[in-house]
Design a protein around this motif. Structure first.
Motif, PDB file in Angstrom:
ATOM      1  N   ARG A 247      10.324  -7.650   6.350  1.00  0.00           N
ATOM      2  CA  ARG A 247       9.995  -8.098   5.002  1.00  0.00           C
ATOM      3  C   ARG A 247      11.104  -7.634   4.050  1.00  0.00           C
ATOM      4  O   ARG A 247      11.708  -8.437   3.388  1.00  0.00           O
ATOM      5  CB  ARG A 247       8.604  -7.602   4.594  1.00  0.00           C
ATOM      6  N   TYR A 278       7.401 -14.838   6.292  1.00  0.00           N
ATOM      7  CA  TYR A 278       7.516 -14.004   7.489  1.00  0.00           C
ATOM      8  C   TYR A 278       6.826 -14.694   8.666  1.00  0.00           C
ATOM      9  O   TYR A 278       7.403 -14.821   9.757  1.00  0.00           O
ATOM     10  CB  TYR A 278       6.907 -12.614   7.262  1.00  0.00           C
ATOM     11  N   THR A 298       7.857  -5.024  11.843  1.00  0.00           N
ATOM     12  CA  THR A 298       6.780  -5.117  10.851  1.00  0.00           C
ATOM     13  C   THR A 298       5.695  -4.074  11.082  1.00  0.00           C
ATOM     14  O   THR A 298       5.393  -3.731  12.221  1.00  0.00           O
ATOM     15  CB  THR A 298       6.151  -6.533  10.854  1.00  0.00           C
TER      16      THR A 298
END
Length: 394
Positions: A247, A278, A298
């Motif tokens: 991100r 994403y 992530t």
């Protein structure tokens, strides 16, 4: 053939199987402290001051926050962490975390240290991927000037040639050993130069196997399109695109600079837009799994679940070498170890380096954690659940 699993991120027995009782209690108190915003704000200046005037607090730092989020001060000191992770099915990404230096000698030393991580990975299957930051081998303001397409002086041109030579030496070593190396993303105003370097290295070394990976920060509104554009470049150039999907890590800094300098912020308007891009990037990469090798970096449970579902839906093996999940050491063990338990490829970033040099990384971890709504309470809740399951006193 894929193997379906009932993936759960709630299983704290699996998540903390690698943690001793003392590790777990230390984590509990550490996250309790990090949860207090006031302490996180005053901690960095007090700590820096104490170290600069020679107060003996390095031992305290090493035994607490450093021990939790870092592997050690050297590769050898990381051995215990590497083995511990691997026992839980999780690989290590050795991350030499020196940053913000401006000295050519330091840049050369950093290049050599990154190559040592590659050499370690070549003889240790528990270290499947390596990583470096271009600012570890280059002066930030030089990269800034290159991004602005400003005229370089003769000395700066020579300096830039040395930077390219260092990046080439790292990627050449990675190719020679067959070890993937990721190039981390950085601030948007130096990123174009980093992107160019990464694509050049992929063109050289990704013809048969994904060796070099670039990083795409999907909290930027232009990065999903960048990923697609780079895939087209790779398809035309006859090489595999290596992509690490994250991100992002510089949101406040990016927005502040855009406001001060009067240009449109590169950051998405809201979290939902980042989440959407994403997840679309995961969909895109799994659609082109033969041509794109990717690492999903992530701590978002929904994104991890989404990727696991995409692999099953598209009949992609859990252990396909073109797909890795990745989290940071000391965080989201419920994701890393439960994914590994379900036979997905998982690797943790394990930062290491001299304590004083790694402090900026540690402070950023603490500050980012308090900035993520619900992240700290989630981490603390899972640790508390496991403490209770083991019937430990806090």
């Amino acid at each position: 053939m894929t193997e379906k699993n009932n993936l759960s991120f709630e299983n704290t027995e699996i998540a903390f199987r690698h943690s001793s009782n003392s590790d777990l209690k230390r984590a509990y108190w550490l996250f309790k402290v990090i949860n207090v915003n006031f302490l996180v704000k005053i901690g960095p200046p007090i700590t820096n001051f104490a170290i600069n005037i020679g107060l003996p607090i390095k031992g305290l730092i090493k035994a607490t926050i450093f021990k939790h989020f870092c592997g050690g001060e050297t590769i050898a000191e990381c051995d215990k962490t590497i083995k511990n992770l691997y026992n839980g099915g999780v690989g290590t990404i050795l991350d030499y975390s020196i940053e913000g230096e401006d000295d050519e000698h330091v840049f050369d030393n950093t290049r050599d240290e990154i190559i040592r991580t590659i050499e370690r990975a070549a003889v240790d299957k528990s270290v499947p991927i390596t990583v470096f930051k271009v600012t570890g081998v280059a002066r930030f303001s030089l990269l800034e000037k290159l991004d602005e397409k400003a005229q370089l002086s003769i000395l700066e041109q020579e300096e830039w040639e040395k930077v390219q030579s260092r990046v080439l030496a790292i990627c050449t070593a990675a190719h020679a050993k067959g070890i993937p190396v990721m190039i981390d993303a950085e601030e948007s105003w130096i990123q174009k130069t980093i992107d160019m370097l990464a694509l050049d290295m992929m063109h050289l070394y990704n013809t048969e196997k994904a060796i070099v990976y670039n990083t795409y920060q999907l909290y930027r509104h232009d990065k999903l399109q960048s990923l697609k554009n780079d895939h087209e470049v790779a398809a035309t150039g006859g090489f595999i695109l290596g992509a690490k999907l994250v991100r992002g890590a510089y949101m406040e800094k990016e927005r502040k600079r855009a406001e001060e300098k009067g240009y449109q912020s590169p950051i998405q308007p809201d979290k939902q837009s980042s989440d959407r891009d994403y997840d679309l990037s995961l969909d895109y990469c799994t659609d082109h799994i033969a041509q794109i090798a990717f690492v999903a970096g992530t701590h978002n449970e929904e994104s991890c679940r989404k990727l696991a579902e995409l692999l099953d839906k598209k009949t992609i093996d859990h252990n396909n070498p073109h797909v890795y999940f990745s989290q940071l050491l000391g965080m989201s063990d419920n994701l890393s170890f439960n994914l590994a338990n379900a036979k997905y490829n998982v690797a943790k970033y394990v930062p290491y380096g001299p304590i004083k040099a790694v402090l900026p990384y540690l402070f950023r971890r603490a500050q980012e954690n308090t900035a993520i709504a619900g992240q700290m309470s989630r981490e603390l809740g899972l640790i508390t659940k496991e403490v209770k399951r083991r019937k430990l006193s806090k």
